[in-house]
Design a protein around this motif. Sequence first.
Motif, mmCIF file in Angstrom:
data_model
loop_
_atom_site.group_PDB
_atom_site.id
_atom_site.type_symbol
_atom_site.label_atom_id
_atom_site.label_comp_id
_atom_site.label_asym_id
_atom_site.label_seq_id
_atom_site.Cartn_x
_atom_site.Cartn_y
_atom_site.Cartn_z
ATOM 1 N N GLY A 1 0.722 -1.223 0.002
ATOM 2 C CA GLY A 1 0.066 -0.105 0.014
ATOM 3 C C GLY A 1 0.718 1.128 -0.101
ATOM 4 O O GLY A 1 0.464 2.141 -0.778
ATOM 5 N N ASN A 2 1.828 1.205 0.818
ATOM 6 C CA ASN A 2 2.771 2.387 0.777
ATOM 7 C C ASN A 2 3.321 2.441 -0.680
ATOM 8 O O ASN A 2 3.612 3.582 -1.163
ATOM 9 C CB ASN A 2 3.874 2.233 1.873
ATOM 10 N N TRP A 3 3.797 1.568 -1.405
ATOM 11 C CA TRP A 3 4.515 1.504 -2.514
ATOM 12 C C TRP A 3 3.538 1.963 -3.516
ATOM 13 O O TRP A 3 3.718 2.841 -4.506
ATOM 14 C CB TRP A 3 4.923 0.141 -3.240
ATOM 15 N N VAL A 4 2.093 1.847 -3.289
ATOM 16 C CA VAL A 4 1.016 2.242 -4.102
ATOM 17 C C VAL A 4 0.826 3.618 -4.092
ATOM 18 O O VAL A 4 1.034 4.330 -5.233
ATOM 19 C CB VAL A 4 -0.061 1.565 -4.099
ATOM 20 N N LEU A 5 1.110 4.365 -2.967
ATOM 21 C CA LEU A 5 0.676 5.561 -2.737
ATOM 22 C C LEU A 5 1.955 6.519 -3.258
ATOM 23 O O LEU A 5 1.883 7.549 -3.642
ATOM 24 C CB LEU A 5 0.758 5.871 -1.055
ATOM 25 N N PHE A 6 3.181 6.075 -2.994
ATOM 26 C CA PHE A 6 4.575 6.916 -3.284
ATOM 27 C C PHE A 6 5.179 6.307 -4.449
ATOM 28 O O PHE A 6 6.367 6.933 -4.695
ATOM 29 C CB PHE A 6 5.369 6.832 -2.206
ATOM 30 N N GLY A 7 4.970 5.241 -5.148
ATOM 31 C CA GLY A 7 5.683 4.580 -6.097
ATOM 32 C C GLY A 7 5.802 5.501 -7.374
ATOM 33 O O GLY A 7 5.033 6.363 -7.557
ATOM 34 N N ARG A 8 6.564 4.762 -8.086
ATOM 35 C CA ARG A 8 6.809 5.665 -9.441
ATOM 36 C C ARG A 8 5.355 5.439 -10.442
ATOM 37 O O ARG A 8 4.780 4.635 -10.389
ATOM 38 C CB ARG A 8 7.857 5.151 -10.039
ATOM 39 N N LYS A 9 5.137 6.331 -11.308
ATOM 40 C CA LYS A 9 4.155 6.325 -12.531
ATOM 41 C C LYS A 9 4.678 6.777 -13.508
ATOM 42 O O LYS A 9 5.515 7.677 -13.660
ATOM 43 C CB LYS A 9 2.823 7.125 -11.899
ATOM 44 N N PRO A 10 4.256 6.259 -14.801
ATOM 45 C CA PRO A 10 4.487 6.754 -15.948
ATOM 46 C C PRO A 10 4.073 8.051 -16.204
ATOM 47 O O PRO A 10 2.953 8.428 -15.925
ATOM 48 C CB PRO A 10 3.805 5.655 -16.877
ATOM 49 N N LYS A 11 5.046 8.892 -17.068
ATOM 50 C CA LYS A 11 4.670 10.088 -17.473
ATOM 51 C C LYS A 11 4.843 10.447 -18.904
ATOM 52 O O LYS A 11 6.152 9.928 -19.322
ATOM 53 C CB LYS A 11 5.580 10.982 -16.780
ATOM 54 N N ARG A 12 3.862 11.021 -19.663
ATOM 55 C CA ARG A 12 4.091 11.093 -21.043
ATOM 56 C C ARG A 12 5.178 12.080 -21.367
ATOM 57 O O ARG A 12 5.013 13.193 -20.792
ATOM 58 C CB ARG A 12 2.718 11.384 -21.665
ATOM 59 N N ALA A 13 6.377 11.781 -22.170
ATOM 60 C CA ALA A 13 7.286 12.663 -22.467
ATOM 61 C C ALA A 13 6.578 13.459 -23.803
ATOM 62 O O ALA A 13 5.737 12.926 -24.378
ATOM 63 C CB ALA A 13 8.530 11.981 -22.959
ATOM 64 N N GLY A 14 7.252 14.482 -24.159
ATOM 65 C CA GLY A 14 7.030 15.177 -25.155
ATOM 66 C C GLY A 14 7.085 14.551 -26.574
ATOM 67 O O GLY A 14 6.168 14.895 -27.484
#
Length: 306
Positions: free
Chosen positions: A278-291
């Motif tokens: 749950g801690n990982w879900v809250l603070f973990g990495r997430k994908p971000k669309r690059a330009g």
Amino acid sequence: MPVSAHYVLTVLIWGLTWTAIRLQVESAPVDISVFYRFVMASAVALGGLALLRRLPRFSARQHGWLVLQGLTLYSINFLLIYRAAENMTSGLLAVVFSLAALFNAFNGRVFMGILPTPRIYPAVALGVTGVALLFWHDLQVGNATPAALLFAAAGTFWFSLGNMISLKVRSEDIPLFAGNAWAMFYGAVALGAWCLINGTQWMLPTAGVFWGATVFLAIPGSIVAFFSYITVIRTLGADKAGYATVLFPVVALSVSTWLEGFVWSGTAFAGAALAVIGNWVLFGRKPKRAGNGQTSQTSVRFKESA
């Protein structure tokens, strides 16, 4: 110090306070025990600031907010939680208190207009389930009265309101350490008044273990941990900071393994794993669309404190 260190410090210290509170209340009534804790914490904090000549003057308005912080974080919430503990198992109490992150998300939206991060809901679901599994045996053998459940929920909600007050204190340009010191003083005053009104038997414990536990609860458990916790609130938001209430029972049971011979079952291991996930879900990495249309990874685990 990075905010991630403040978060870890809060979880570790609050996990250790579980044992210290038990040692403290074995030698004195609960209300008196909490009173001594915050008398000592406020005396050390205010005295230290005065000696260093770093005790600022606050306006009546600022002191008003600090009184509210003292009532919500350093007095009434403890009285409610301890009242609950008299008629329910510590495991069930830990499950109820782990809902603080959800209460923080709700109160932040209602009182502060802050939209909670969408991740808080799956994270809290995993965390609360994990805490329930950690104390599964405790939950099976213990029954709670409706009044105890009400006290536990009210104490957790009141603690959450204190988290909101701490954000308001920041907006009043009150230095964090000095503000906490005064808020703990007002909390101690409220606790002392309650003891007088309630007819609590006044006593000065002589047991060394009581004063050892009180020193730990006052200085690391109150001055250091609440400073770190409110730092996390100010930096990451109250909803994310509240997840510390999910993780500190894991630390508490780890300490209990060493001090009291707690035996980890498969269910307990699964619960601890869910709390960490749950801690990982809250603070973990997430994908971000690059330009350029490619997906890059950006860390949103923790922001550095300002």
